[in-house]
Design a protein around this motif. Structure first.
Motif, PDB file in Angstrom:
ATOM      1  N   VAL A   1       0.845  -1.185   0.000  1.00  0.00           N
ATOM      2  CA  VAL A   1       0.000   0.000   0.000  1.00  0.00           C
ATOM      3  C   VAL A   1       0.883   1.238   0.000  1.00  0.00           C
ATOM      4  CG1 VAL A   1      -1.924  -1.122   1.176  1.00  0.00           C
ATOM      5  CG2 VAL A   1      -0.141  -0.018   2.527  1.00  0.00           C
ATOM      6  N   THR A   2       0.349   2.326  -0.529  1.00  0.00           N
ATOM      7  CA  THR A   2       1.054   3.599  -0.524  1.00  0.00           C
ATOM      8  C   THR A   2       0.484   4.498   0.564  1.00  0.00           C
ATOM      9  OG1 THR A   2      -0.457   4.463  -2.202  1.00  0.00           O
ATOM     10  CG2 THR A   2       1.600   3.470  -2.969  1.00  0.00           C
ATOM     11  N   LYS A   3       1.292   5.439   0.999  1.00  0.00           N
ATOM     12  CA  LYS A   3       0.894   6.350   2.061  1.00  0.00           C
ATOM     13  C   LYS A   3      -0.369   7.113   1.668  1.00  0.00           C
ATOM     14  CE  LYS A   3       3.397  10.001   2.781  1.00  0.00           C
ATOM     15  NZ  LYS A   3       4.519  10.866   3.213  1.00  0.00           N
ATOM     16  N   GLY A   4      -1.355   7.114   2.560  1.00  0.00           N
ATOM     17  CA  GLY A   4      -2.603   7.819   2.318  1.00  0.00           C
ATOM     18  C   GLY A   4      -3.714   6.946   1.780  1.00  0.00           C
ATOM     19  N   THR A   5      -3.394   5.732   1.344  1.00  0.00           N
ATOM     20  CA  THR A   5      -4.419   4.826   0.846  1.00  0.00           C
ATOM     21  C   THR A   5      -5.367   4.421   1.980  1.00  0.00           C
ATOM     22  OG1 THR A   5      -2.890   3.933  -0.802  1.00  0.00           O
ATOM     23  CG2 THR A   5      -4.842   2.634  -0.310  1.00  0.00           C
TER      24      THR A   5
ATOM     25  N   LEU B   1     -13.178  16.404  12.293  1.00  0.00           N
ATOM     26  CA  LEU B   1     -12.131  15.408  12.497  1.00  0.00           C
ATOM     27  C   LEU B   1     -12.728  14.038  12.794  1.00  0.00           C
ATOM     28  CD1 LEU B   1      -9.562  17.478  14.600  1.00  0.00           C
ATOM     29  CD2 LEU B   1      -9.364  16.771  12.218  1.00  0.00           C
ATOM     30  N   ALA B   2     -13.786  14.014  13.609  1.00  0.00           N
ATOM     31  CA  ALA B   2     -14.426  12.734  13.923  1.00  0.00           C
ATOM     32  C   ALA B   2     -14.976  12.087  12.663  1.00  0.00           C
ATOM     33  CB  ALA B   2     -15.540  12.946  14.948  1.00  0.00           C
ATOM     34  N   ASN B   3     -15.542  12.901  11.758  1.00  0.00           N
ATOM     35  CA  ASN B   3     -16.070  12.340  10.514  1.00  0.00           C
ATOM     36  C   ASN B   3     -14.944  11.896   9.588  1.00  0.00           C
ATOM     37  OD1 ASN B   3     -18.383  11.920   8.603  1.00  0.00           O
ATOM     38  ND2 ASN B   3     -17.223  13.420   7.415  1.00  0.00           N
ATOM     39  N   ALA B   4     -13.867  12.692   9.517  1.00  0.00           N
ATOM     40  CA  ALA B   4     -12.741  12.327   8.658  1.00  0.00           C
ATOM     41  C   ALA B   4     -12.049  11.061   9.158  1.00  0.00           C
ATOM     42  CB  ALA B   4     -11.740  13.481   8.591  1.00  0.00           C
ATOM     43  N   ARG B   5     -12.089  10.837  10.458  1.00  0.00           N
ATOM     44  CA  ARG B   5     -11.402   9.679  11.034  1.00  0.00           C
ATOM     45  C   ARG B   5     -12.184   8.382  10.873  1.00  0.00           C
ATOM     46  NH1 ARG B   5      -9.441  13.113  16.375  1.00  0.00           N
ATOM     47  NH2 ARG B   5      -7.586  14.025  15.374  1.00  0.00           N
ATOM     48  N   THR B   6     -13.314   8.437  10.176  1.00  0.00           N
ATOM     49  CA  THR B   6     -14.018   7.186   9.857  1.00  0.00           C
ATOM     50  C   THR B   6     -13.307   6.431   8.742  1.00  0.00           C
ATOM     51  OG1 THR B   6     -15.474   8.379   8.319  1.00  0.00           O
ATOM     52  CG2 THR B   6     -16.239   8.103  10.590  1.00  0.00           C
TER      53      THR B   6
ATOM     54  N   LEU C   1      -9.521   5.180   7.747  1.00  0.00           N
ATOM     55  CA  LEU C   1      -8.181   4.998   8.300  1.00  0.00           C
ATOM     56  C   LEU C   1      -7.183   4.834   7.158  1.00  0.00           C
ATOM     57  CD1 LEU C   1     -10.138   4.264  10.656  1.00  0.00           C
ATOM     58  CD2 LEU C   1      -8.383   2.691  11.467  1.00  0.00           C
ATOM     59  N   PRO C   2      -6.288   5.820   6.948  1.00  0.00           N
ATOM     60  CA  PRO C   2      -5.321   5.732   5.854  1.00  0.00           C
ATOM     61  C   PRO C   2      -4.049   4.998   6.271  1.00  0.00           C
ATOM     62  CG  PRO C   2      -5.155   7.862   6.890  1.00  0.00           C
ATOM     63  CD  PRO C   2      -6.227   7.112   7.644  1.00  0.00           C
ATOM     64  N   ALA C   3      -3.283   4.597   5.264  1.00  0.00           N
ATOM     65  CA  ALA C   3      -1.975   3.996   5.530  1.00  0.00           C
ATOM     66  C   ALA C   3      -1.011   5.107   5.927  1.00  0.00           C
ATOM     67  CB  ALA C   3      -1.463   3.269   4.293  1.00  0.00           C
ATOM     68  N   PRO C   4      -0.375   5.019   7.093  1.00  0.00           N
ATOM     69  CA  PRO C   4       0.518   6.101   7.527  1.00  0.00           C
ATOM     70  C   PRO C   4       1.748   6.249   6.642  1.00  0.00           C
ATOM     71  CG  PRO C   4      -0.111   4.678   9.367  1.00  0.00           C
ATOM     72  CD  PRO C   4      -0.520   3.978   8.108  1.00  0.00           C
ATOM     73  N   VAL C   5       2.259   5.132   6.096  1.00  0.00           N
ATOM     74  CA  VAL C   5       3.475   5.142   5.278  1.00  0.00           C
ATOM     75  C   VAL C   5       3.326   4.113   4.164  1.00  0.00           C
ATOM     76  CG1 VAL C   5       4.976   5.879   7.177  1.00  0.00           C
ATOM     77  CG2 VAL C   5       4.579   3.449   6.781  1.00  0.00           C
ATOM     78  N   ASP C   6       4.254   4.143   3.228  1.00  0.00           N
ATOM     79  CA  ASP C   6       4.325   3.099   2.212  1.00  0.00           C
ATOM     80  C   ASP C   6       4.822   1.812   2.874  1.00  0.00           C
ATOM     81  OD1 ASP C   6       3.659   5.060   0.430  1.00  0.00           O
ATOM     82  OD2 ASP C   6       5.700   5.386  -0.282  1.00  0.00           O
TER      83      ASP C   6
ATOM     84  N   PHE D   1      -2.500  12.770   8.077  1.00  0.00           N
ATOM     85  CA  PHE D   1      -3.595  13.289   8.888  1.00  0.00           C
ATOM     86  C   PHE D   1      -3.719  14.810   8.811  1.00  0.00           C
ATOM     87  CE2 PHE D   1      -1.981   9.415  11.001  1.00  0.00           C
ATOM     88  CZ  PHE D   1      -3.105   8.622  10.847  1.00  0.00           C
ATOM     89  N   SER D   2      -2.760  15.474   8.186  1.00  0.00           N
ATOM     90  CA  SER D   2      -2.819  16.932   8.106  1.00  0.00           C
ATOM     91  C   SER D   2      -3.944  17.403   7.196  1.00  0.00           C
ATOM     92  CB  SER D   2      -1.479  17.488   7.607  1.00  0.00           C
ATOM     93  OG  SER D   2      -1.175  16.984   6.313  1.00  0.00           O
ATOM     94  N   ALA D   3      -4.323  16.587   6.210  1.00  0.00           N
ATOM     95  CA  ALA D   3      -5.417  16.967   5.307  1.00  0.00           C
ATOM     96  C   ALA D   3      -6.722  17.136   6.074  1.00  0.00           C
ATOM     97  CB  ALA D   3      -5.576  15.929   4.199  1.00  0.00           C
ATOM     98  N   ASN D   4      -6.911  16.366   7.147  1.00  0.00           N
ATOM     99  CA  ASN D   4      -8.120  16.502   7.956  1.00  0.00           C
ATOM    100  C   ASN D   4      -8.220  17.898   8.562  1.00  0.00           C
ATOM    101  OD1 ASN D   4      -8.603  13.844   7.394  1.00  0.00           O
ATOM    102  ND2 ASN D   4      -7.867  13.075   9.354  1.00  0.00           N
TER     103      ASN D   4
END
Length: 394
Positions: free
Chosen positions: A74-78, A216-221, A223-228, A373-376
């Motif tokens: 997986v890539t970061k952010g997926t 933030l609570a809605n965006a956190r529904t 869960l992205p990949a933190p890193v590649d 997580f900064s995009a949130n």
């Protein structure tokens, strides 16, 4: 004179030759050891290690989707896991409406300041008019009292003049009270609005923080990949209700693995940070070699950091040679050409002839970090500004 049998003579020559051969081999080995082998320390008690980055939810929720599974790259952010967003969407709409209402209410307070300023001017004019009316009423009363002594005016007219004075006095008092009330209201509003604007008002900022929290609570529904990296240890299932901090799966950045070689304590005497290391992995065999650098030597032996450290001060004691973990970084190019997995067996050989730099290798100074997580936060700020601008009016 007896002669030695030929077979015995031959055997003697073979023994002498064998002895000389062993002596030569010993001398050659001693020379080889002194010139080459003594400059290296090696161990096969070495294994590949890596960062095991756990994917955990920041809010409670029910899993409705799993987008990645074990062994998948997986890539970061997926997006890896999706939680049910129904409740968070409702809370977001409520917070958005609350912010809009607060902006409108605060804007009203600012608008009232201008209205109160104009009202104070009107009330001051009313006071002046009331004073003029009072002066006129008092003058009329005084004139009528002067005429009453000569009998030129009736007592009823004097009574009317006295009533007019009281009415004028009451009107002046009412005008002064109204002016005082307007000034008090203006002072209160100025205290609430002084040194700030509608958008920067504390009430608006508090409502904005509530909207940010809901966003933030809605965006956190999701869960992205933190890193590649590669997904491992997936334990979550669809329909499972998870709590914050529950490990759901692990992402391992295989391009940032390192080797932890466990040398005997008598081997680390001359090992220094920055020394060159040659490594081979059992998975590829001795034909494939990796270049590495000593990143550092652990602060203690493996037994010192064990869950149950050895109690050498009790009972009988038998000395056991301890092993000290030595962390070795790998050349990224070698890793890219021949990927490794966490836990694989490695043979490491440190070149002691290399004095080392005494500093961390360049590849070891790169911190592992994520900005997924900064995009949130950016999205929340954009929505807050949009709601404020829409409710500020012209």
């Amino acid at each position: 004179m007896t002669t030695e049998p030929k077979s015995a003579y031959t055997r003697k020559r073979l023994l002498i030759a064998a002895t000389l051969a062993f002596i030569v081999i010993g001398i050659a080995y001693a020379i080889w050891w002194a010139l080459f082998a003594s400059n290296f320390e090696s161990t096969d008690d070495a294994y590949v290690h890596g960062d095991l980055i756990q994917v955990t939810p920041q809010i409670a929720g029910t899993v409705i989707g799993i987008e990645a599974d074990d062994t998948q790259l997986v890539t970061k952010g997926t997006v890896l896991i999706k939680l049910d967003p129904t409740d968070s969407i409702v809370a977001l709409k409520q917070a958005e409406a609350a912010l809009a209402q607060t902006v409108r209410r605060t804007r009203t307070v600012f608008v009232q300041n201008d209205a109160l300023q104009a009202d104070i001017g009107v009330r001051q004019a009313n006071i002046e008019r009331a004073r003029v009316d009072l002066a006129k009423a008092e003058s009329d009363l005084k004139r009528r009292k002067a005429l009453a002594s000569s009998g030129g005016i009736s007592g009823e007219e004097i009574l009317h003049a006295q009533t007019a004075v009281k009415v004028a006095q009451s009107g002046l008092a009412q005008a002064q009270a109204a002016l005082a009330a307007s000034k008090a209201t203006l002072e209160t509003n100025l205290a609430l609005t002084s040194g700030t604007s509608v958008a920067a008002h504390p009430d608006v900022q508090q409502a904005a923080d509530q909207l940010r929290k809901a966003w933030l609570a809605n965006a956190r529904t999701e869960l992205p990949a933190p890193v590649d990296g590669m997904v491992a240890q997936r334990s979550v299932q669809v329909g499972q209700h998870v709590a914050p901090g529950t490990p759901l799966m692990t992402v391992i950045p295989l391009h940032k693995v390192w080797v932890e070689a466990n040398f005997k304590e008598v081997q680390v005497t001359h090992i220094k940070r920055g020394q060159d290391v040659t490594l081979t992995a059992d998975v590829y065999g001795s034909k494939i070699t990796y270049k590495g650098k000593v990143q550092g030597i652990a602060a203690g032996t493996g037994s010192a950091f064990a869950l149950l450290p050895a109690q050498n001060a009790t009972g009988n004691w038998i000395k056991v040679v301890q092993r000290v973990p030595v962390r070795i970084t790998l050349d990224p190019k070698d890793l890219e050409a021949h990927p490794l997995r966490v836990g694989l067996s490695i043979t490491a050989k440190v070149n002691l002839a290399d004095n080392g730099s005494g500093k961390n290798p360049p590849s070891a100074n790169t911190a592992l970090e994520t900005n997924v997580f900064s995009a949130n936060k950016d999205g929340a700020d954009a929505l807050i500004q949009k709601v404020i601008q829409e409710n500020l009016g012209s």
